[in-house]
Design a protein around this motif. Structure first.
Motif, PDB file in Angstrom:
ATOM      1  N   MET A   1      54.232  31.033 -20.094  1.00 58.16           N
ATOM      2  CA  MET A   1      55.055  32.010 -20.805  1.00 58.16           C
ATOM      3  C   MET A   1      54.519  32.212 -22.212  1.00 58.16           C
ATOM      4  SD  MET A   1      59.024  31.310 -20.081  1.00 58.16           S
ATOM      5  CE  MET A   1      59.930  32.328 -18.956  1.00 58.16           C
ATOM      6  N   VAL A   2      54.671  33.410 -22.673  1.00 53.99           N
ATOM      7  CA  VAL A   2      54.204  33.709 -24.028  1.00 53.99           C
ATOM      8  C   VAL A   2      55.289  34.478 -24.771  1.00 53.99           C
ATOM      9  CG1 VAL A   2      51.776  33.793 -23.336  1.00 53.99           C
ATOM     10  CG2 VAL A   2      53.105  35.890 -23.318  1.00 53.99           C
ATOM     11  N   SER A   3      55.233  34.403 -26.091  1.00 54.67           N
ATOM     12  CA  SER A   3      56.142  35.245 -26.867  1.00 54.67           C
ATOM     13  C   SER A   3      55.537  36.644 -26.929  1.00 54.67           C
ATOM     14  CB  SER A   3      56.351  34.677 -28.269  1.00 54.67           C
ATOM     15  OG  SER A   3      55.159  34.714 -28.994  1.00 54.67           O
ATOM     16  N   CYS A  86      54.613  35.381 -34.187  1.00 51.60           N
ATOM     17  CA  CYS A  86      55.947  35.689 -33.665  1.00 51.60           C
ATOM     18  C   CYS A  86      57.017  35.119 -34.604  1.00 51.60           C
ATOM     19  CB  CYS A  86      56.107  35.103 -32.257  1.00 51.60           C
ATOM     20  SG  CYS A  86      56.154  33.310 -32.241  1.00 51.60           S
ATOM     21  N   SER A  87      58.269  35.300 -34.218  1.00 53.71           N
ATOM     22  CA  SER A  87      59.369  34.852 -35.079  1.00 53.71           C
ATOM     23  C   SER A  87      59.390  33.329 -35.232  1.00 53.71           C
ATOM     24  CB  SER A  87      60.703  35.333 -34.516  1.00 53.71           C
ATOM     25  OG  SER A  87      60.829  34.953 -33.164  1.00 53.71           O
ATOM     26  N   SER A  88      58.972  32.606 -34.212  1.00 55.22           N
ATOM     27  CA  SER A  88      58.918  31.146 -34.329  1.00 55.22           C
ATOM     28  C   SER A  88      57.815  30.734 -35.297  1.00 55.22           C
ATOM     29  CB  SER A  88      58.664  30.507 -32.963  1.00 55.22           C
ATOM     30  OG  SER A  88      59.756  30.731 -32.123  1.00 55.22           O
ATOM     31  N   THR A 108      59.382  40.348 -32.793  1.00 59.75           N
ATOM     32  CA  THR A 108      59.331  39.558 -31.553  1.00 59.75           C
ATOM     33  C   THR A 108      60.377  40.098 -30.592  1.00 59.75           C
ATOM     34  OG1 THR A 108      58.596  37.655 -32.819  1.00 59.75           O
ATOM     35  CG2 THR A 108      59.436  37.218 -30.611  1.00 59.75           C
ATOM     36  N   GLY A 110      60.728  39.183 -27.162  1.00 60.34           N
ATOM     37  CA  GLY A 110      61.231  38.289 -26.124  1.00 60.34           C
ATOM     38  C   GLY A 110      60.124  37.407 -25.589  1.00 60.34           C
ATOM     39  N   ILE A 111      60.312  36.974 -24.348  1.00 61.51           N
ATOM     40  CA  ILE A 111      59.365  36.055 -23.711  1.00 61.51           C
ATOM     41  C   ILE A 111      58.825  36.731 -22.452  1.00 61.51           C
ATOM     42  CG2 ILE A 111      59.178  33.819 -22.549  1.00 61.51           C
ATOM     43  CD1 ILE A 111      61.392  32.783 -24.331  1.00 61.51           C
ATOM     44  N   PHE A 125      61.863  38.384 -20.408  1.00 56.56           N
ATOM     45  CA  PHE A 125      63.179  37.970 -20.899  1.00 56.56           C
ATOM     46  C   PHE A 125      63.356  38.483 -22.330  1.00 56.56           C
ATOM     47  CE2 PHE A 125      61.573  34.657 -18.013  1.00 56.56           C
ATOM     48  CZ  PHE A 125      62.484  34.802 -16.985  1.00 56.56           C
ATOM     49  N   PHE A 127      64.874  39.539 -25.926  1.00 54.38           N
ATOM     50  CA  PHE A 127      65.893  39.048 -26.833  1.00 54.38           C
ATOM     51  C   PHE A 127      66.892  40.191 -27.088  1.00 54.38           C
ATOM     52  CE2 PHE A 127      62.434  36.086 -28.653  1.00 54.38           C
ATOM     53  CZ  PHE A 127      62.734  35.122 -27.709  1.00 54.38           C
TER      54      PHE A 127
END
Lengths: 147, 166
Positions: A1-3, A86-88, A108, A110-111, A125, A127
């Motif tokens: 999975m990636v952002s 990304c946001s993280s 960002t 989602g995933i 997925f 956000f």
């Protein structure tokens, strides 16, 4: 999975830098790279356009994963950092350098997943606020942020 | 970095698996490992040992650097020994994120996938706070701007943190 990230328009970044003369660009080379919003090429493009618009890029730092905070050790930076992550990654960088002004270039959404064969990432997925982009592929055709 | 917690404790896992199960454990060595050791080499080795001690047949424990890239999985499955393990197994335990699980489901459709992970969102690995969730894909979670340590997320959601333990 990636952002999954999408670049903000260059004008938005320039607005954020309206009182700034010198910046360092910090670019993430994993998820953001897959989405075309990070990595070396996107960083070089952004540096070119910032320099052409009166913002001097005095440093460029490519980090494998900005979300792994220990990888930020050893990065040289100016007071203002233009962050391609990304946001993280943004929260990671803010925590690592609380005195720096950090200007994010990405939103960002989602995933998702990434397919190296096609070179594209898909939003699986989303956000909140990005639900309508579910299933969209990135990099999108809108490359405004690095045009 | 993708944040994944554990749905089951070890006792629930062992109770779920039939006694004649032939188990393949497959793990991702990037995000899943960094989520307090939910996945990765050590978690895989430890889980294989525990299951074997409890009498289950372990056909293999495989660790990939990433399990969310189809081409990486396919390349690994081209290896004859791993293909044989996968064909011999009846159950697969993925110590991966949700995408890893879906990749396994697509690539190894004859295996029963035992979903032990719960992917909760996006986060980062802080030097002072450990794994921190910053963006949730779980509706019931309301996150502050600075995120929540994954350990607290586990408590809030009634999930488990880190590797399987007795």
């Amino acid at each position: 999975m990636v952002s999954i990230t999408e670049g903000k328009p260059l004008e938005h970044t320039l607005e954020q830098l309206s009182t700034t003369r010198e910046v360092t660009i910090l670019s993430c080379n994993t998820c953001a790279h897959y989405c075309g919003t990070g990595g070396r090429l996107a960083m070089d493009h952004l540096a070119f356009h910032l320099n052409n618009n009166g913002v001097t890029v005095v440093g460029k730092e490519l980090v494998t994963k900005v979300c792994i905070q220990e990888q930020l050790r050893g990065c040289n930076h100016t007071k203002t950092i233009v962050l391609m992550a990304c946001s993280s990654g943004l929260i990671s960088a803010k925590e690592a350098w609380p005195d720096a002004v950090i200007v994010p270039t990405n939103s960002t959404l989602g995933i998702g997943s990434y397919d190296p064969d096609t070179g594209s990432a898909t939003l699986l997925f989303p956000f909140p606020g990005h639900e309508t982009s579910r299933g969209a592929r990135f990099p999108s055709l809108n490359t405004e942020a690095i045009r | 970095m993708i944040m994944t917690l554990r749905r089951l404790d070890y006792h629930a896992l062992i109770a779920f698996l039939p006694r004649d199960a032939r188990v393949l454990v497959w793990s991702c060595n990037t995000c899943a490992r960094l989520c307090n050791g939910f996945g990765g080499k050590e978690a895989t080795k430890a889980l294989c040992s525990m299951l074997a001690e409890d009498g289950l047949e372990i056909v293999g424990g495989e660790v990939l650097s990433v399990s969310c890239f189809k081409s990486v999985i396919r390349k690994r499955l081209d290896r004859a020994d791993l293909r044989m393990m996968a064909e011999k197994a009846t159950h697969l335990i993925p110590l991966t994120c949700r995408t890893g699980v879906e990749m396994m489901r697509n690539e190894l459709p004859w295996l029963e996938i035992v979903e032990v992970g719960e992917t909760v969102g996006l986060g980062y690995l802080s030097e002072s706070r450990g794994a921190v969730l910053t963006n949730s894909i779980v509706e019931m979670l309301d996150l502050p701007d600075e995120g929540i340590p994954l350990s607290e997320v586990a408590e809030d959601l009634g999930l488990f943190l880190g590797p399987f333990e007795r």
